[in-house]
Design an enzyme around this catalytic site. Sequence first.
Site, PDB file in Angstrom:
ATOM      1  N   CYS A 178       0.812  -1.231   0.000  1.00  9.46           N
ATOM      2  CA  CYS A 178       0.000   0.000   0.000  1.00  9.46           C
ATOM      3  C   CYS A 178       0.839   1.271   0.000  1.00  9.46           C
ATOM      4  CB  CYS A 178      -0.942   0.004   1.193  1.00  9.46           C
ATOM      5  SG  CYS A 178      -2.074  -1.383   1.150  1.00  9.46           S
TER       6      CYS A 178
ATOM      7  N   HIS B  15      -3.087   7.034   2.385  1.00  8.62           N
ATOM      8  CA  HIS B  15      -3.588   5.773   1.835  1.00  8.62           C
ATOM      9  C   HIS B  15      -4.943   5.480   2.473  1.00  8.62           C
ATOM     10  CE1 HIS B  15      -4.227   1.668   0.907  1.00  8.62           C
ATOM     11  NE2 HIS B  15      -3.843   1.208   2.086  1.00  8.62           N
TER      12      HIS B  15
ATOM     13  N   ASN C 270     -10.234  -0.256   0.196  1.00 12.58           N
ATOM     14  CA  ASN C 270      -8.775  -0.122   0.167  1.00 12.58           C
ATOM     15  C   ASN C 270      -8.261  -0.630  -1.181  1.00 12.58           C
ATOM     16  OD1 ASN C 270      -6.016  -0.535   0.455  1.00 12.58           O
ATOM     17  ND2 ASN C 270      -6.142  -1.389   2.521  1.00 12.58           N
TER      18      ASN C 270
HETATM   19  N1  ACO Z   1     -18.130  -8.647   9.764  1.00  9.45           N
HETATM   20  C1  ACO Z   1     -18.543  -8.951  11.014  1.00  9.45           C
HETATM   21  N2  ACO Z   1     -17.676  -9.286  11.984  1.00  9.45           N
HETATM   22  C2  ACO Z   1     -16.364  -9.312  11.675  1.00  9.45           C
HETATM   23  C3  ACO Z   1     -15.887  -9.024  10.386  1.00  9.45           C
HETATM   24  C4  ACO Z   1     -16.835  -8.669   9.404  1.00  9.45           C
HETATM   25  N3  ACO Z   1     -16.489  -8.365   8.149  1.00  9.45           N
HETATM   26  N4  ACO Z   1     -14.544  -9.134  10.380  1.00  9.45           N
HETATM   27  C5  ACO Z   1     -14.166  -9.482  11.610  1.00  9.45           C
HETATM   28  N5  ACO Z   1     -15.262  -9.596  12.399  1.00  9.45           N
HETATM   29  C6  ACO Z   1     -15.332  -9.958  13.807  1.00  9.45           C
HETATM   30  C7  ACO Z   1     -14.140 -10.761  14.254  1.00  9.45           C
HETATM   31  O1  ACO Z   1     -14.353 -12.131  13.981  1.00  9.45           O
HETATM   32  C8  ACO Z   1     -14.102 -10.472  15.713  1.00  9.45           C
HETATM   33  O2  ACO Z   1     -15.070 -11.276  16.355  1.00  9.45           O
HETATM   34  P1  ACO Z   1     -14.770 -11.951  17.784  1.00  9.45           P
HETATM   35  O3  ACO Z   1     -14.527 -10.790  18.700  1.00  9.45           O
HETATM   36  O4  ACO Z   1     -16.015 -12.706  18.042  1.00  9.45           O
HETATM   37  O5  ACO Z   1     -13.547 -12.776  17.558  1.00  9.45           O
HETATM   38  C9  ACO Z   1     -14.593  -9.035  15.813  1.00  9.45           C
HETATM   39  O6  ACO Z   1     -15.275  -8.765  14.581  1.00  9.45           O
HETATM   40  C10 ACO Z   1     -13.478  -8.015  16.010  1.00  9.45           C
HETATM   41  O7  ACO Z   1     -12.456  -8.288  15.045  1.00  9.45           O
HETATM   42  P2  ACO Z   1     -11.156  -7.406  14.988  1.00  9.45           P
HETATM   43  O8  ACO Z   1     -10.263  -7.932  13.906  1.00  9.45           O
HETATM   44  O9  ACO Z   1     -10.579  -7.259  16.358  1.00  9.45           O
HETATM   45  O10 ACO Z   1     -11.775  -6.017  14.528  1.00  9.45           O
HETATM   46  P3  ACO Z   1     -11.103  -4.591  14.521  1.00  9.45           P
HETATM   47  O11 ACO Z   1     -11.901  -3.682  15.324  1.00  9.45           O
HETATM   48  O12 ACO Z   1      -9.614  -4.645  14.758  1.00  9.45           O
HETATM   49  O13 ACO Z   1     -11.292  -4.156  12.996  1.00  9.45           O
HETATM   50  C11 ACO Z   1     -10.061  -3.998  10.944  1.00  9.45           C
HETATM   51  C12 ACO Z   1     -10.693  -4.930  11.981  1.00  9.45           C
HETATM   52  C13 ACO Z   1     -11.155  -3.186  10.310  1.00  9.45           C
HETATM   53  C14 ACO Z   1      -9.384  -4.860   9.876  1.00  9.45           C
HETATM   54  C15 ACO Z   1      -9.023  -3.066  11.598  1.00  9.45           C
HETATM   55  O14 ACO Z   1      -8.186  -3.787  12.465  1.00  9.45           O
HETATM   56  C16 ACO Z   1      -8.188  -2.346  10.590  1.00  9.45           C
HETATM   57  O15 ACO Z   1      -8.652  -1.556   9.808  1.00  9.45           O
HETATM   58  N6  ACO Z   1      -6.862  -2.528  10.593  1.00  9.45           N
HETATM   59  C17 ACO Z   1      -5.972  -1.865   9.691  1.00  9.45           C
HETATM   60  C18 ACO Z   1      -5.959  -2.530   8.351  1.00  9.45           C
HETATM   61  C19 ACO Z   1      -5.104  -1.717   7.401  1.00  9.45           C
HETATM   62  O16 ACO Z   1      -4.915  -0.519   7.562  1.00  9.45           O
HETATM   63  N7  ACO Z   1      -4.532  -2.296   6.404  1.00  9.45           N
HETATM   64  C20 ACO Z   1      -3.698  -1.466   5.545  1.00  9.45           C
HETATM   65  C21 ACO Z   1      -2.706  -2.190   5.003  1.00  9.45           C
HETATM   66  S1  ACO Z   1      -3.323  -3.039   3.654  1.00  9.45           S
HETATM   67  C22 ACO Z   1      -2.004  -3.321   2.597  1.00  9.45           C
HETATM   68  O17 ACO Z   1      -0.842  -3.009   2.809  1.00  9.45           O
HETATM   69  C23 ACO Z   1      -2.344  -4.086   1.355  1.00  9.45           C
END
Ligand code: ACO
Length: 328
Positions: free
Chosen positions: A115, A253, A283
């Site tokens: 990214c 990004h 993204n």
């Molecule tokens: N729908 C419903 N529930 C979901 C989903 C979904 N799509 N995805 C995950 N959950 C659930 C999980 O299973 C988990 O459930 P549990 O508590 O029962 O285990 C719960 O939601 C919380 O999951 P987390 O992964 O802890 O959620 P978080 O609040 O961290 O959000 C997210 C996840 C959106 C991915 C966040 O961590 C994020 O944006 N991180 C940064 C990602 C990023 O910036 N990437 C950039 C780099 S990409 C690149 O270089 C190509």
Amino acid sequence: MSNQAKVKICSVGKYIPEKVLTNEDLTEWLDTSDEWISSRTGIKQRHISTIENTSDLGTRAAENALANSDIDVSEIGLIIVATMSPDSQSPSVACKIQANIQATNAIAFDLNAACSGFVYASSVAEKMLSVSSYRYALVIGAEVMSKVVDWSDRSTAVLFGDGAGAMLLERNDHTQSFINEDIHADGSRGSALTSGESSVQNPLTPEKETNAHLKMSGRDIFDFVVRSVPKNISEVVEKSKLQLEDVDYFILHQANARLIKAVSKKLKQPLDKFPQNIQHYGNTSAASIPILLEELIENGDIQLGNNQTIVLTGFGGGLAWGSLLIKL
Ligand code: ACO
């Protein structure tokens, strides 16, 4: 080689595939909801390619950048494509685009910094162009992330989208768009985001299972961004002997609206200086920055030649991250 010259941004272009996939559409096969996706990420929909590959999207973005300029394609000497979802390892996406637009005098190669690819590629193109004998370079961020995500994994499938953006650079004697940069990598934390793994497979190796799909520890990436990106932006601004207040827009990004909000809060800069389009595209990895830049120029928020101060910031897999401070 001629002496080091200045490099300016002369035009931009983008291309987004037509097919829209809303959050609601994803609930047809994933245990997810519009409420979860939009509240955690800001994403409402993404565009997904049905037949066009990465080089097709990149070609259209390049054609649009060229259409927004008055240059002759034969004057392009360099094409760099930032991508983590190439059509193939060889030929490169850049070589395919070179053929498609008939930039017969251009050298062409791909660069993968996930990214952060567009920031890395712009930095490399600026250096190469400034000491070259050719006049124009094309920097393209192009991704078909829909072919690398695991469509049965709700934790990643909901985040990504497809698209491409292109920027045309010109070597010249008067205007320098690239004021400063601050770019980093930390490979020791690379396991936080992996994609396209290809393990050793030959008659001498035991059978191995390879999972080529994108895997991400969202929490680790989130924490890394909140810790590293505000510092990175502050440093590039400081290096340029400016204050954060002097920056008109921080073009980050587009990974997550909550992340962008956290960065704006940490920098104590108003959120409206952090334009966003993640709600429309998700993204798009290396394509997100040039797509957003194109939209800001298209809608008149940024005017080329108006001397606005902009920071472009990429972050993600590698880990790799970095900022460019540019004047447009
Ligand atoms: N729908 C419903 N529930 C979901 C989903 C979904 N799509 N995805 C995950 N959950 C659930 C999980 O299973 C988990 O459930 P549990 O508590 O029962 O285990 C719960 O939601 C919380 O999951 P987390 O992964 O802890 O959620 P978080 O609040 O961290 O959000 C997210 C996840 C959106 C991915 C966040 O961590 C994020 O944006 N991180 C940064 C990602 C990023 O910036 N990437 C950039 C780099 S990409 C690149 O270089 C190509």
